[in-house]
Design an enzyme around this catalytic site. Structure first.
Site, PDB file in Angstrom:
ATOM      1  N   PRO A  49       0.825  -1.214   0.000  1.00 21.12           N
ATOM      2  CA  PRO A  49       0.000   0.000   0.000  1.00 21.12           C
ATOM      3  C   PRO A  49       0.858   1.263   0.000  1.00 21.12           C
ATOM      4  O   PRO A  49       1.482   1.596   0.986  1.00 21.12           O
ATOM      5  CB  PRO A  49      -0.810  -0.107   1.296  1.00 21.12           C
ATOM      6  CG  PRO A  49      -0.717  -1.531   1.717  1.00 21.12           C
ATOM      7  CD  PRO A  49       0.619  -2.009   1.214  1.00 21.12           C
ATOM      8  N   GLU A  50       0.915   1.915  -1.139  1.00 23.96           N
ATOM      9  CA  GLU A  50       1.568   3.206  -1.216  1.00 23.96           C
ATOM     10  C   GLU A  50       0.515   4.206  -1.661  1.00 23.96           C
ATOM     11  O   GLU A  50      -0.669   3.890  -1.672  1.00 23.96           O
ATOM     12  CB  GLU A  50       2.771   3.125  -2.168  1.00 23.96           C
ATOM     13  CG  GLU A  50       3.746   2.043  -1.687  1.00 23.96           C
ATOM     14  CD  GLU A  50       5.118   2.079  -2.320  1.00 23.96           C
ATOM     15  OE1 GLU A  50       5.487   3.111  -2.877  1.00 23.96           O
ATOM     16  OE2 GLU A  50       5.820   1.054  -2.236  1.00 23.96           O
TER      17      GLU A  50
ATOM     18  N   LYS B 152      -0.688   8.411   2.487  1.00 21.63           N
ATOM     19  CA  LYS B 152      -1.074   7.026   2.720  1.00 21.63           C
ATOM     20  C   LYS B 152      -2.196   6.908   3.764  1.00 21.63           C
ATOM     21  O   LYS B 152      -2.485   5.827   4.243  1.00 21.63           O
ATOM     22  CB  LYS B 152       0.157   6.218   3.141  1.00 21.63           C
ATOM     23  CG  LYS B 152       1.208   6.201   2.018  1.00 21.63           C
ATOM     24  CD  LYS B 152       2.250   5.126   2.207  1.00 21.63           C
ATOM     25  CE  LYS B 152       3.367   5.591   3.093  1.00 21.63           C
ATOM     26  NZ  LYS B 152       4.450   4.575   3.187  1.00 21.63           N
TER      27      LYS B 152
ATOM     28  N   ASN C  44       8.197   2.073  -0.157  1.00 23.69           N
ATOM     29  CA  ASN C  44       9.491   1.497  -0.499  1.00 23.69           C
ATOM     30  C   ASN C  44       9.612   1.132  -1.978  1.00 23.69           C
ATOM     31  O   ASN C  44      10.670   1.273  -2.577  1.00 23.69           O
ATOM     32  CB  ASN C  44       9.745   0.270   0.374  1.00 23.69           C
ATOM     33  CG  ASN C  44      11.212   0.096   0.678  1.00 23.69           C
ATOM     34  OD1 ASN C  44      11.998   1.028   0.518  1.00 23.69           O
ATOM     35  ND2 ASN C  44      11.592  -1.097   1.081  1.00 23.69           N
TER      36      ASN C  44
ATOM     37  N   ARG D  24      14.452   0.416   6.554  1.00 25.53           N
ATOM     38  CA  ARG D  24      13.870  -0.375   5.478  1.00 25.53           C
ATOM     39  C   ARG D  24      14.974  -0.995   4.628  1.00 25.53           C
ATOM     40  O   ARG D  24      16.106  -0.556   4.643  1.00 25.53           O
ATOM     41  CB  ARG D  24      12.987   0.531   4.581  1.00 25.53           C
ATOM     42  CG  ARG D  24      11.942   1.312   5.341  1.00 25.53           C
ATOM     43  CD  ARG D  24      10.833   0.423   5.876  1.00 25.53           C
ATOM     44  NE  ARG D  24      10.038  -0.153   4.808  1.00 25.53           N
ATOM     45  CZ  ARG D  24       9.001   0.454   4.230  1.00 25.53           C
ATOM     46  NH1 ARG D  24       8.648   1.658   4.601  1.00 25.53           N
ATOM     47  NH2 ARG D  24       8.308  -0.154   3.284  1.00 25.53           N
TER      48      ARG D  24
END
Ligand SMILES: [Zn+2]
Length: 283
Positions: free
Chosen positions: A2-3, A51, A189, A270
């Protein structure tokens, strides 16, 4: 993952399913909203901000504020917050909303992941594994999303402001800066890795050494915008499985440009994927 584009798509699904619908029932399965009943409330709008998902609602006349019942003497226990409320949710890595027809089986995810159910005469919206679920006066939305930088898919997208915010911290790596939603909102990411590959920029490059920040944020916006309206996220233009990205998720596979093995390493909190040849370290 989910971006910004996924959240934008999700907001549209909820808009189509629930906009202007009067809710016939609600079922919150999170402690902070247990017992909240939105029966009779009207859904006015579903929107995304970066988001974050914002479902804007109107409470029926005379309804007491959720969680703030009127005092026994009839005087309001809390200052009047009006009738506009926002149900906020965040998908993070694993959340999702689905809309079903009444009577349709809720098959998207296991039932124990359900956090909220909103029923209307024509659709049922089910929120799975949502994070930061909160019901706040719409006038106070800023407390939840006011810190965000310009929204790449928002009507007020402002690339110059995004560049200004990024440039304010020149020593941060560009890989971390693009994920910081205070700089610009919507990149996760996947898009971070892909946009840096396409720009030929190493994720470890300090923001101050990135040759063209404006070009970088403009490309990121274009990549997200291209995936609005579909659930497959592609930065290559190809929609076939295994062909949708240049570097993201492709550790040890050959770079699509130069054939070098794609690398994967931790950067900040990340992991990041990159091609060591196409994205050389900054000098
Ligand atoms: Zn390469």
């Amino acid at each position: 993952m989910p971006e910004g584009d996924t959240v934008w798509n999700t907001a549209r699904v909820l808009q189509r399913a629930l906009a202007d619908a009067r809710l016939t029932g609600s079922d919150f399965r999170v402690p902070q909203l247990a017992g909240t009943d939105l029966t009779g409330w009207t859904v006015r709008e579903s929107a995304s901000r970066g988001k974050h998902l914002l479902l804007r609602l109107e409470s029926p006349p005379g309804a007491s504020a959720p969680g703030h019942p009127s005092a026994a003497d009839g005087s309001p226990a809390e200052p009047d917050t009006g009738t506009r409320w926002t149900l906020h949710s965040h998908l993070r890595m694993d959340g999702a909303w689905r809309a079903y027809a009444p009577g349709e089986r809720w098959a998207a995810r296991p039932a124990h992941l359900i956090r909220v159910v909103l029923r209307s005469p024509h659709a049922v919206a089910v929120g799975y594994h949502l994070h930061d679920l909160a019901l706040v006066p719409t006038a106070a939305e800023g407390h939840l999303v006011g810190h965000l930088g310009p929204d790449l898919l928002g009507p007020d997208w402002d690339p110059a402001e995004a560049v200004r915010r990024l440039a304010a911290h020149p020593d941060t790596t560009i890989g971390e800066a693009l994920l910081d939603q205070r700089n610009l909102a919507g990149i996760g990411n996947l898009y971070k890795c892909e946009v840096l590959f396409l720009r030929g920029v190493s994720p470890w490059t300090p923001v101050g050494a990135v040759p063209d920040l404006a070009g970088t944020v403009t490309l990121a916006q274009r990549l997200l915008a291209a995936n609005r309206g579909r659930w497959t996220q592609s930065t290559t233009g190809a929609l076939h499985r295994g062909q949708t990205s240049y570097v993201y998720g492709r550790r040890a596979q050959p770079c699509r440009r130069c054939g070098t093995a794609i690398r994967k390493e931790e950067l900040g909190e990340r992991v990041t994927y990159w091609c060591p040849v196409c994205q050389p370290p900054s000098q």
